[in-house]
Design an enzyme around this catalytic site. Structure first.
Site, mmCIF file in Angstrom:
data_model
loop_
_atom_site.group_PDB
_atom_site.id
_atom_site.type_symbol
_atom_site.label_atom_id
_atom_site.label_comp_id
_atom_site.label_asym_id
_atom_site.label_seq_id
_atom_site.Cartn_x
_atom_site.Cartn_y
_atom_site.Cartn_z
ATOM 1 N N SER A 123 -10.455 8.042 43.588
ATOM 2 C CA SER A 123 -11.200 8.538 44.745
ATOM 3 C C SER A 123 -10.845 7.715 45.970
ATOM 4 O O SER A 123 -10.395 6.569 45.867
ATOM 5 C CB SER A 123 -12.715 8.435 44.481
ATOM 6 O OG SER A 123 -13.456 8.713 45.645
ATOM 7 N N LYS B 114 -4.137 9.721 48.635
ATOM 8 C CA LYS B 114 -4.304 10.707 47.561
ATOM 9 C C LYS B 114 -3.456 11.959 47.767
ATOM 10 O O LYS B 114 -3.341 12.776 46.842
ATOM 11 C CB LYS B 114 -5.777 11.105 47.432
ATOM 12 C CG LYS B 114 -6.662 9.973 46.918
ATOM 13 C CD LYS B 114 -8.077 10.458 46.691
ATOM 14 C CE LYS B 114 -8.133 11.414 45.516
ATOM 15 N NZ LYS B 114 -9.491 11.941 45.296
ATOM 16 N N HIS C 19 5.023 -21.145 31.966
ATOM 17 C CA HIS C 19 5.696 -20.405 30.895
ATOM 18 C C HIS C 19 5.208 -20.959 29.563
ATOM 19 O O HIS C 19 5.460 -22.121 29.241
ATOM 20 C CB HIS C 19 7.207 -20.544 31.014
ATOM 21 C CG HIS C 19 7.962 -19.871 29.908
ATOM 22 N ND1 HIS C 19 7.558 -18.671 29.364
ATOM 23 C CD2 HIS C 19 9.087 -20.240 29.229
ATOM 24 C CE1 HIS C 19 8.409 -18.318 28.412
ATOM 25 N NE2 HIS C 19 9.334 -19.256 28.308
ATOM 26 N N ASP D 17 -10.492 18.881 43.781
ATOM 27 C CA ASP D 17 -10.849 20.084 44.529
ATOM 28 C C ASP D 17 -9.932 20.300 45.727
ATOM 29 O O ASP D 17 -10.040 21.311 46.416
ATOM 30 C CB ASP D 17 -12.295 19.987 45.028
ATOM 31 C CG ASP D 17 -12.469 18.876 46.057
ATOM 32 O OD1 ASP D 17 -12.088 17.734 45.740
ATOM 33 O OD2 ASP D 17 -12.967 19.138 47.164
ATOM 34 N N HIS E 194 8.221 -13.891 22.195
ATOM 35 C CA HIS E 194 8.687 -15.081 22.921
ATOM 36 C C HIS E 194 7.525 -15.840 23.552
ATOM 37 O O HIS E 194 7.243 -16.973 23.189
ATOM 38 C CB HIS E 194 9.703 -14.638 23.981
ATOM 39 C CG HIS E 194 10.259 -15.752 24.811
ATOM 40 N ND1 HIS E 194 11.547 -15.724 25.304
ATOM 41 C CD2 HIS E 194 9.725 -16.913 25.269
ATOM 42 C CE1 HIS E 194 11.772 -16.828 26.002
ATOM 43 N NE2 HIS E 194 10.672 -17.558 26.002
ATOM 44 N N ASP F 55 -11.128 13.236 40.308
ATOM 45 C CA ASP F 55 -11.577 13.034 41.687
ATOM 46 C C ASP F 55 -13.112 13.003 41.657
ATOM 47 O O ASP F 55 -13.729 13.409 40.662
ATOM 48 C CB ASP F 55 -11.059 14.188 42.550
ATOM 49 C CG ASP F 55 -11.647 14.196 43.947
ATOM 50 O OD1 ASP F 55 -11.639 13.137 44.595
ATOM 51 O OD2 ASP F 55 -12.138 15.258 44.371
ATOM 52 N N HIS G 106 4.637 -20.640 25.247
ATOM 53 C CA HIS G 106 5.068 -20.083 23.967
ATOM 54 C C HIS G 106 3.888 -20.019 22.999
ATOM 55 O O HIS G 106 4.090 -20.022 21.791
ATOM 56 C CB HIS G 106 6.175 -20.948 23.363
ATOM 57 C CG HIS G 106 7.494 -20.772 24.035
ATOM 58 N ND1 HIS G 106 8.644 -21.394 23.594
ATOM 59 C CD2 HIS G 106 7.870 -20.047 25.116
ATOM 60 C CE1 HIS G 106 9.662 -21.078 24.375
ATOM 61 N NE2 HIS G 106 9.213 -20.267 25.312
ATOM 62 N N GLU H 49 -15.413 -10.453 29.162
ATOM 63 C CA GLU H 49 -15.878 -11.307 30.251
ATOM 64 C C GLU H 49 -14.747 -12.090 30.904
ATOM 65 O O GLU H 49 -14.702 -12.248 32.123
ATOM 66 C CB GLU H 49 -16.943 -12.268 29.727
ATOM 67 C CG GLU H 49 -17.518 -13.216 30.769
ATOM 68 C CD GLU H 49 -18.333 -12.525 31.847
ATOM 69 O OE1 GLU H 49 -18.596 -13.156 32.886
ATOM 70 O OE2 GLU H 49 -18.712 -11.340 31.654
#
Length: 500
Positions: A399, A433, A114, A459, A189, A264, A116, A139
């Site tokens: 896809s 899909k 955690h 399609d 935060h 698609d 800050h 990168e």
């Protein structure tokens, strides 16, 4: 006998208590205490835990215990982190009600950091209305688990609360809503970052801080960090974001209401014949050669692992063409023979399963690298991608082929590398899909205010129905070789992207 039984029970309880105490006082917890103290001092030098803020939690690694049962060592809050020693640490049970427990319980994390750090706060202020931080084509994204240079990194942002313990529910909700995330930002935060070990968590934390700092500097220079080309930001006051109601880059059509386009491939951007007559046969004809040459590589071991899981399920379900795969310690040729038989059967049935698509992607990579394969797209596709990109529209691919296969196809076309116009890729790891929940997952990942801000072009009628049910706008692509549509299907159709 009852008395004896009670004695045995008391003895077992006493033994368990002794064992638990030994774990608490043992080497694993001691090393975890010392490690957290060392990391606190290190991160103080980085500016991540200054002013007594921030925290680090690490699981005390005991190989004899499942990760979920291991104790948690946590640095206390409100203490000078640069002066902490091992004895200052809290040790909590695995189910202790602490702030970092959502990450441990839901992500199988071995460590949570955690921070800050100033950059984590400012990154959440760049767009006050954003629910996500997004960045691509940097990168250091490669240092985040499950991401590559061309991927779009999405970090959920939750709102801050007066007390840290009040963040627990919203943290858990964010982690559940973003299953691929390894970090959550808290506005104004800081950030929570987790990994399967302290090394992994530390590495990712360093990458996240770098990326936030880069985004801030790019913002100051007026450069958009959320697009592959990193062009100019439209407004110095309103950075580019798919969450914004404005269209970015200053050159968008103000009348457009769509923020994203999802495409698609097969039958939409690319002829079905290319996939069925070129790509599939290439994978089928080279699967044995590929497995033989790469059998000992980590990548192929992972491919085989996924195939084993799939084949075991297929055998239980009586899928035709499935044959048992010998164990890893069996003869290499026996294993490969079984793998080839299963893969050939899967390809013949055109199955849309992750294990097959991942292996195919790795085989196709060899074909593209050797120039034996070249990606094919319809003539109208490159111009449409350029137009959408210039208009500030974000374009994604969804896809059944693996994300790697998608990148290979669009990165090696007769029109050059088209990936520069694409912001991300989705495959079957997102979901089937033809299922509505897959499109809901995509809309959550893209961060639009409404699914109606996404245009999906396919399609396949069943995919169109699923996307429409999720709230997408849908257009069906009519291309040579595509399957016929039902009568009165109710969708707009096009024969070329130029009609959009």
């Amino acid at each position: 006998m009852a008395c004896c039984g009670g004695g045995r029970g008391e003895g077992a309880a006493a033994a368990a208590a002794t064992e638990s105490e030994a774990y608490l006082e043992g080497e694993a917890v001691r090393e975890a205490r010392e490690l957290v103290a060392e990391l606190c001092r290190h991160f103080y030098g980085q500016g991540w835990v200054t002013g007594t803020g921030g925290s680090i939690t690490v699981k005390a690694n005991d190989p004899a215990l499942p990760l979920a049962d291991q104790l948690i060592v946590m640095s206390p809050s409100g203490v000078q982190k640069e002066r902490m020693v091992a004895e200052d640490m809290y040790v909590l049970s695995a189910d202790g009600k602490v702030l970092s427990s959502p990450a441990y319980l839901m992500k199988g994390a071995g460590a949570v950091i955690h921070s800050h750090g100033m950059e984590t706060c400012i990154a959440t202020m760049l767009d006050p209305g954003a629910k996500e931080f997004r960045i691509t084509h940097m990168e250091m994204i490669k240092g985040i688990k499950g991401h590559g240079y061309r991927d779009e990194l999405v970090v959920p942002i939750i709102e801050n609360t007066p007390y840290e313990y009040e963040l627990t529910n919203s943290l858990a909700e964010a982690i559940a809503a973003y299953p691929k995330a390894t970090a959550v930002l808290v506005r104004n935060h800081g950030i929570y970052v987790w990994g399967d070990s302290w090394i992994n968590a530390k590495t990712q934390a360093e990458c996240y801080h770098y990326l936030f700092d880069a985004a801030i500097k790019l913002y100051q220079l007026g450069i958009d960090w959320t697009t592959p080309e990193h062009g100019p930001i439209n407004s110095a006051k309103r950075p580019r974001s798919v969450l914004s109601s404005s269209i970015p880059n200053g050159c968008a059509d103000a009348k457009s209401s769509k923020h994203c386009v999802v495409l698609d491939i097969e039958g939409t951007t690319t002829p079905i014949s290319f996939v069925t007559d070129v790509m599939f046969p290439y994978a089928r004809d080279n699967v044995r050669k590929h497995l033989t040459l790469t059998y000992s590589s980590d990548e192929t071991k992972e491919d085989i692992k996924l195939l084993r899981i799939q084949v075991e399920e297929d055998l239980k379900n009586g899928i035709v063409g499935s044959v048992p795969i010998p164990p890893d310690d069996a003869d290499k040729e026996e294993v490969i023979n079984a793998l080839v038989a299963n893969v050939e059967s899967m390809i013949k049935a055109d199955r849309k399963i992750t294990s097959l698509k991942q292996l195919q992607g790795h085989i196709w990579r060899t074909g593209f690298e050797s120039k034996e394969l070249q990606g094919v797209v319809f003539d109208d596709v490159p111009e449409a991608l350029k137009h959408w990109n210039a208009s500030g529209m974000k374009v994604y691919i969804y896809s059944s082929g693996s994300r790697e296969a998608q990148r290979l196809l669009f990165g090696n076309t007769a029109y050059g590398d088209l990936r520069q116009y694409l912001c991300g890729f989705f495959d079957t790891t997102t979901g089937n899909k033809r299922e509505t929940r897959s499109y809901f997952e995509i809309s959550q990942s893209l961060g639009v205010d409404s699914p109606a801000q996404i245009l999906f072009i396919t399609d396949v009628f069943q995919e169109a129905v699923a996307a429409k049910s999720a709230g997408f706008e849908v257009i069906i692509s009519i291309r040579p070789g595509n399957a016929p549509l039902p009568e009165n299907h109710g969708f707009r159709t096009i024969k070329s992207f130029s009609e959009i």
